[in-house]
Design a protein around this motif. Structure first.
Motif: not given
Length: 268
Positions: A138-140, A161, A163, A166, A204-205, A208-209, A211-212
């Protein structure tokens, strides 16, 4: 020219299928009947499981499995390869090798991502003199060194957190720091789509998508374009608050012990 390329592809495919068949025969020979719940008292001319036993345990036909070991050009679903990996008791490296030869995505790969990075990998990052960091699927940011912290002027330590996505699309500092931000943002989305493709359905992926897409019209614009590119090296430039511009060559490595993660280094 086209014919030559087709012949080369055909030859490569044939070599890969032969390697796959040889691998299946090799691992089949080492699996004991007792280890898969079969009677151990039967006399056998060769060690390991018989082809018909593997086929029965996997729920496929003997003929079809035989064709796999013979290197014939047939297709199998990810579920079939997963059952074969289980029956043949493959360890992680062998399972990954099987799916690579089969040119198929492992349905179990990365389904339960590890929350923490092993200490030795974090130590590796801190031993690098150039700016370096490790990203998960997830690029965290799982690890970073002091040169990276200095280059990014306090990020990622100022995020609870951290990322990278983000940061690029939600932190105003990224637009000031990253030279040609618009161009980099477009490519980053395409790189992440390629990176996360095998995990697109993971919670999780997806989270994230989502959210973005809600937070960034720029991310949404490029995400809907369906562009996919590999994460590549090349020049990366950063503009600091002092007004100076620093250029680096980006190099990315996939981690053998954590294939869901990658190490990124910025060399000057």
């Amino acid at each position: 020219m086209a014919t030559d390329m087709a012949d080369t592809d055909s030859q490569a495919g044939s070599t890969r299928r032969r390697a796959l068949g040889e691998f299946l025969r090799s691992v089949r020979a080492r699996v004991t009947p007792a280890s898969v719940g079969l009677p151990a008292g039967m006399r056998r001319r060769t060690p390991g499981l018989r082809r018909e036993e593997v086929a029965q345990l996997c729920g496929i036909s003997v003929t079809w499995y035989t064709w796999l070991e013979q290197g014939r050009d047939i297709a199998a679903s990810p579920a079939v390869w997963a059952r074969l990996a289980t029956v043949l008791q493959l360890v992680r490296a062998e399972r990954q090798y099987l799916f690579e030869l089969a040119e198929c995505a492992d349905p179990e790969h990365g389904r339960e991502p590890e929350a923490e990075l092993p200490a030795d990998l974090a130590d590796c990052v801190h031993s690098i003199v150039a700016p370096a960091y490790i990203l998960d699927r997830c690029w965290n940011v799982l690890a970073r060194n002091e040169p990276l912290l200095q280059l990014f002027e306090g990020w990622p330590d100022r995020d609870a957190r951290p990322n990278l996505l983000r940061y690029i699309f939600q932190d105003p500092a990224a637009r000031d720091l990253v030279v040609d931000w618009e161009q980099r943002a477009r490519r980053v989305v395409a790189e992440f789509r390629a990176d996360a493709g095998a995990h697109a359905d993971e919670p999780d992926v997806r989270a994230l998508v989502d959210e973005l897409r809600q937070a960034s019209p720029v991310f949404t614009h490029w995400w809907t374009r369906q562009t996919v590119v590999e994460r590549e090296g090349g020049l990366r430039q950063f503009r600091h608050s002092s007004g100076g511009i620093a250029g680096y060559r980006q190099i990315t490595f996939r981690l053998a012990t954590r294939p869901d993660c990658k190490l990124v280094m910025l060399l000057d």
